[in-house]
Design a protein around this motif. Sequence first.
Motif, PDB file in Angstrom:
ATOM      1  N   THR A  35       0.825  -1.215   0.000  1.00 36.07           N
ATOM      2  CA  THR A  35       0.000   0.000   0.000  1.00 36.07           C
ATOM      3  C   THR A  35       0.855   1.259   0.000  1.00 36.07           C
ATOM      4  O   THR A  35       0.601   2.177  -0.802  1.00 36.07           O
ATOM      5  CB  THR A  35      -0.967  -0.008   1.195  1.00 36.07           C
ATOM      6  N   PRO A  36       1.872   1.399   0.876  1.00 35.88           N
ATOM      7  CA  PRO A  36       2.733   2.598   0.805  1.00 35.88           C
ATOM      8  C   PRO A  36       3.410   2.767  -0.549  1.00 35.88           C
ATOM      9  O   PRO A  36       3.518   3.891  -1.058  1.00 35.88           O
ATOM     10  CB  PRO A  36       3.765   2.363   1.919  1.00 35.88           C
ATOM     11  N   PHE A  37       3.883   1.675  -1.159  1.00 38.91           N
ATOM     12  CA  PHE A  37       4.541   1.766  -2.471  1.00 38.91           C
ATOM     13  C   PHE A  37       3.553   2.238  -3.530  1.00 38.91           C
ATOM     14  O   PHE A  37       3.887   3.095  -4.369  1.00 38.91           O
ATOM     15  CB  PHE A  37       5.114   0.407  -2.859  1.00 38.91           C
ATOM     16  N   LEU A  38       2.340   1.705  -3.506  1.00 36.40           N
ATOM     17  CA  LEU A  38       1.335   2.130  -4.477  1.00 36.40           C
ATOM     18  C   LEU A  38       1.019   3.612  -4.323  1.00 36.40           C
ATOM     19  O   LEU A  38       0.885   4.338  -5.313  1.00 36.40           O
ATOM     20  CB  LEU A  38       0.058   1.299  -4.297  1.00 36.40           C
ATOM     21  N   SER A  45       0.240   8.629 -10.965  1.00 35.29           N
ATOM     22  CA  SER A  45      -0.512   9.179 -12.094  1.00 35.29           C
ATOM     23  C   SER A  45      -2.005   9.266 -11.807  1.00 35.29           C
ATOM     24  O   SER A  45      -2.746   9.945 -12.530  1.00 35.29           O
ATOM     25  CB  SER A  45      -0.289   8.317 -13.345  1.00 35.29           C
ATOM     26  N   VAL A  46      -2.477   8.595 -10.764  1.00 39.81           N
ATOM     27  CA  VAL A  46      -3.889   8.640 -10.375  1.00 39.81           C
ATOM     28  C   VAL A  46      -4.139   9.921  -9.584  1.00 39.81           C
ATOM     29  O   VAL A  46      -3.324  10.281  -8.717  1.00 39.81           O
ATOM     30  CB  VAL A  46      -4.256   7.402  -9.523  1.00 39.81           C
ATOM     31  N   GLU A  48      -4.959  12.572  -6.830  1.00 42.50           N
ATOM     32  CA  GLU A  48      -4.722  12.356  -5.401  1.00 42.50           C
ATOM     33  C   GLU A  48      -5.983  11.973  -4.645  1.00 42.50           C
ATOM     34  O   GLU A  48      -5.951  11.121  -3.746  1.00 42.50           O
ATOM     35  CB  GLU A  48      -4.114  13.625  -4.790  1.00 42.50           C
ATOM     36  N   GLU A  49      -7.126  12.572  -5.020  1.00 45.06           N
ATOM     37  CA  GLU A  49      -8.364  12.279  -4.293  1.00 45.06           C
ATOM     38  C   GLU A  49      -8.866  10.864  -4.546  1.00 45.06           C
ATOM     39  O   GLU A  49      -9.684  10.335  -3.782  1.00 45.06           O
ATOM     40  CB  GLU A  49      -9.463  13.290  -4.663  1.00 45.06           C
ATOM     41  N   LEU A  50      -8.392  10.223  -5.623  1.00 42.40           N
ATOM     42  CA  LEU A  50      -8.810   8.852  -5.946  1.00 42.40           C
ATOM     43  C   LEU A  50      -7.746   7.816  -5.606  1.00 42.40           C
ATOM     44  O   LEU A  50      -8.016   6.612  -5.691  1.00 42.40           O
ATOM     45  CB  LEU A  50      -9.146   8.746  -7.444  1.00 42.40           C
ATOM     46  N   ARG A  51      -6.559   8.290  -5.207  1.00 38.20           N
ATOM     47  CA  ARG A  51      -5.427   7.375  -5.069  1.00 38.20           C
ATOM     48  C   ARG A  51      -5.612   6.386  -3.928  1.00 38.20           C
ATOM     49  O   ARG A  51      -5.276   5.206  -4.044  1.00 38.20           O
ATOM     50  CB  ARG A  51      -4.134   8.174  -4.874  1.00 38.20           C
ATOM     51  N   GLN A  52      -6.162   6.849  -2.794  1.00 36.89           N
ATOM     52  CA  GLN A  52      -6.365   5.946  -1.668  1.00 36.89           C
ATOM     53  C   GLN A  52      -7.306   4.806  -2.035  1.00 36.89           C
ATOM     54  O   GLN A  52      -7.036   3.636  -1.732  1.00 36.89           O
ATOM     55  CB  GLN A  52      -6.917   6.701  -0.455  1.00 36.89           C
ATOM     56  N   GLY A  53      -8.416   5.156  -2.685  1.00 38.17           N
ATOM     57  CA  GLY A  53      -9.373   4.131  -3.088  1.00 38.17           C
ATOM     58  C   GLY A  53      -8.766   3.148  -4.073  1.00 38.17           C
ATOM     59  O   GLY A  53      -9.002   1.935  -3.980  1.00 38.17           O
ATOM     60  N   GLU A  54      -7.955   3.654  -5.020  1.00 38.97           N
ATOM     61  CA  GLU A  54      -7.329   2.782  -6.008  1.00 38.97           C
ATOM     62  C   GLU A  54      -6.309   1.858  -5.340  1.00 38.97           C
ATOM     63  O   GLU A  54      -6.212   0.665  -5.677  1.00 38.97           O
ATOM     64  CB  GLU A  54      -6.640   3.627  -7.088  1.00 38.97           C
ATOM     65  N   ALA A  55      -5.537   2.414  -4.386  1.00 43.94           N
ATOM     66  CA  ALA A  55      -4.553   1.587  -3.678  1.00 43.94           C
ATOM     67  C   ALA A  55      -5.244   0.479  -2.891  1.00 43.94           C
ATOM     68  O   ALA A  55      -4.777  -0.675  -2.872  1.00 43.94           O
ATOM     69  CB  ALA A  55      -3.718   2.455  -2.742  1.00 43.94           C
ATOM     70  N   LYS A  56      -6.365   0.799  -2.230  1.00 44.11           N
ATOM     71  CA  LYS A  56      -7.108  -0.226  -1.488  1.00 44.11           C
ATOM     72  C   LYS A  56      -7.652  -1.289  -2.434  1.00 44.11           C
ATOM     73  O   LYS A  56      -7.638  -2.485  -2.117  1.00 44.11           O
ATOM     74  CB  LYS A  56      -8.256   0.415  -0.696  1.00 44.11           C
ATOM     75  N   ASN A  57      -8.124  -0.866  -3.602  1.00 51.08           N
ATOM     76  CA  ASN A  57      -8.648  -1.841  -4.568  1.00 51.08           C
ATOM     77  C   ASN A  57      -7.555  -2.791  -5.063  1.00 51.08           C
ATOM     78  O   ASN A  57      -7.778  -4.007  -5.171  1.00 51.08           O
ATOM     79  CB  ASN A  57      -9.286  -1.122  -5.756  1.00 51.08           C
ATOM     80  N   VAL A  58      -6.368  -2.236  -5.368  1.00 51.16           N
ATOM     81  CA  VAL A  58      -5.267  -3.088  -5.822  1.00 51.16           C
ATOM     82  C   VAL A  58      -4.861  -4.052  -4.714  1.00 51.16           C
ATOM     83  O   VAL A  58      -4.678  -5.255  -4.948  1.00 51.16           O
ATOM     84  CB  VAL A  58      -4.054  -2.233  -6.257  1.00 51.16           C
ATOM     85  N   PHE A  59      -4.727  -3.529  -3.493  1.00 54.08           N
ATOM     86  CA  PHE A  59      -4.295  -4.368  -2.376  1.00 54.08           C
ATOM     87  C   PHE A  59      -5.284  -5.506  -2.131  1.00 54.08           C
ATOM     88  O   PHE A  59      -4.887  -6.681  -2.033  1.00 54.08           O
ATOM     89  CB  PHE A  59      -4.149  -3.525  -1.108  1.00 54.08           C
ATOM     90  N   HIS A  60      -6.569  -5.192  -2.020  1.00 52.33           N
ATOM     91  CA  HIS A  60      -7.545  -6.231  -1.695  1.00 52.33           C
ATOM     92  C   HIS A  60      -7.799  -7.161  -2.888  1.00 52.33           C
ATOM     93  O   HIS A  60      -8.160  -8.325  -2.683  1.00 52.33           O
ATOM     94  CB  HIS A  60      -8.846  -5.606  -1.177  1.00 52.33           C
ATOM     95  N   SER A  61      -7.595  -6.679  -4.107  1.00 52.51           N
ATOM     96  CA  SER A  61      -7.671  -7.569  -5.270  1.00 52.51           C
ATOM     97  C   SER A  61      -6.539  -8.589  -5.220  1.00 52.51           C
ATOM     98  O   SER A  61      -6.737  -9.780  -5.519  1.00 52.51           O
ATOM     99  CB  SER A  61      -7.587  -6.766  -6.569  1.00 52.51           C
ATOM    100  N   PHE A  62      -5.354  -8.126  -4.830  1.00 49.33           N
ATOM    101  CA  PHE A  62      -4.225  -9.044  -4.670  1.00 49.33           C
ATOM    102  C   PHE A  62      -4.509 -10.087  -3.595  1.00 49.33           C
ATOM    103  O   PHE A  62      -4.278 -11.290  -3.783  1.00 49.33           O
ATOM    104  CB  PHE A  62      -2.966  -8.252  -4.318  1.00 49.33           C
ATOM    105  N   VAL A  63      -5.039  -9.638  -2.449  1.00 48.57           N
ATOM    106  CA  VAL A  63      -5.347 -10.573  -1.363  1.00 48.57           C
ATOM    107  C   VAL A  63      -6.413 -11.574  -1.805  1.00 48.57           C
ATOM    108  O   VAL A  63      -6.350 -12.764  -1.469  1.00 48.57           O
ATOM    109  CB  VAL A  63      -5.801  -9.808  -0.095  1.00 48.57           C
ATOM    110  N   ILE A  64      -7.389 -11.112  -2.565  1.00 51.06           N
ATOM    111  CA  ILE A  64      -8.412 -12.023  -3.097  1.00 51.06           C
ATOM    112  C   ILE A  64      -7.756 -13.115  -3.933  1.00 51.06           C
ATOM    113  O   ILE A  64      -8.094 -14.294  -3.826  1.00 51.06           O
ATOM    114  CB  ILE A  64      -9.449 -11.235  -3.928  1.00 51.06           C
TER     115      ILE A  64
END
Length: 519
Positions: A35-38, A45-46, A48-64
């Motif tokens: 998450t910090p690296f993302l 490039s995302v 800033e207001e959308l970056r947290q949500g995108e990072a959470k989506n990538v992280f939890h998609s990976f965990v899935i």
Amino acid sequence: MASTSTGSWPRQIPFIIASEACERFSFYGMRNILTPFLMTALLLSVPEELRQGEAKNVFHSFVIGVYFFPLLGGWIADRFFGKYHTILWLSIVYVIGHACLAIFETSKTGFYSGLFLIALGSGGIKPLVSSFMGDQFDQNNKSLAQKAFDMFYFTINFGSFFASLSMPLILKFWGPSVAFGIPGVLMFIATVFFWYARKRYVHIEPDAHDPHGFLPVIKSAILTPQPGQTNKGLWLSIIGILLALFALSQFTVLGLVTSLCLALVLLMGFVGVGASMQLQRARQHHPAESVDGVKAVFRILILFALVTPFWSLFDQKASTWILQANNMAKPEWFEPAMMQALNPLLVMLFIPFNNFVLYPLLHRAGLQLNALRKMGAGIAFSGVSWIVIGTIQLAMDGGNVMSITWQVLPYALLTFGEVLVSATGLEFAYSQAPKSMKGSIMSFWTLSVTVGNLWVLLANASVKSDAVTAKIAETGISVTAFQMFFFAGFALLAALIFALYARSYTMQDHYRSAELQQA
């Protein structure tokens, strides 16, 4: 060749545990800096207001992915290659995935390819390593198995502790290539440890295709007509297929990973309920013990389903809680992701405390804590931890500057719940599974983590709706705080239902007989 000595520790167990320690350092070392690296590199490039949500989506998609691929690993091991060879080959895939992360630090395509390979390798071996360790015990020394699983879980957290403490600093001062490269080296060492003891292991060969196995019995239950009766199971299965197709069609709204997982859950849920409603029909084509075995598996899967809210809460400590920590007061040298080290440290303290102090005290007080009671209590503790973290968020939203030390209490509550759920669940899942289903049942146990992270992605998708955010605004609290209290209530409700269902569950004993010899 000698059988395992009565009441003694199998001599191969230290190699499995040492391998697991290195593998867990490898996995958590990369996961806890993901998450910090993302946020600070790959997703710049995302907006800033959308970056947290995108990072959470990538992280939890990976965990899935990590907790979905156990289905593939369990199936391959049970049907074709056995646990040992499946673990070894997928470990090599795992090492290649780490190499991709270190090499492609600036390429989304290369980096995400590495995440996919790690999810495939880590997920594929996840149910098999603990199940393979269980295979090393028999009826003579099965009383040592729970201690071995506790040691196994202790070792997982030993590796996780040092990874969580060191990797955020390595990422900060040495960069992502080194930070993602070190876990790759540890995974290579883990593979060597596991391979080295290959001649000491007990190897249980995979079963040939069983015409009376789990899936054939389900198929017969659904498709066998009964004169004068409506085939409700078939209709439910058709509804499940249609709903799964609809979920797949929503990938542009929900995202590909979310829609795929939702489709899988809908399909499995409706087909499973449909088959369970009319399992008696399968007795026309299969022996009674096979049908009874499937019935027992369904009862286990209901318990697994009720554990999924726990994983919704637990895995967000590496996303939602880190994002909260970013906005808390802390020493300049301290990285928010380093708080993750508190979780494995507490696990290593709670496991001996529970086994040598808490459980004996409760036993002397007349309270018997079986596996299901521990797991139900653990789900409830996770809910309480999120009430605390939500209260902290309310204070921050009100303008109060909160020290990061306030997160210690929710970490302690969540970790205590984790020890009760996860460490206990590993041995429970193994002991309840018939011999031919051990790899698959352990896969279903890990699949509960996938479903838990699916709930997180669905919750994140829902708050993108203007209608939903407007309703939340009417409550007077922020979206973040609202989600925290929502997940707390989700877990507490699941804990109540789990406790009620567990009262009617009959425990099984499916450890192998003592006569099986080591290969």
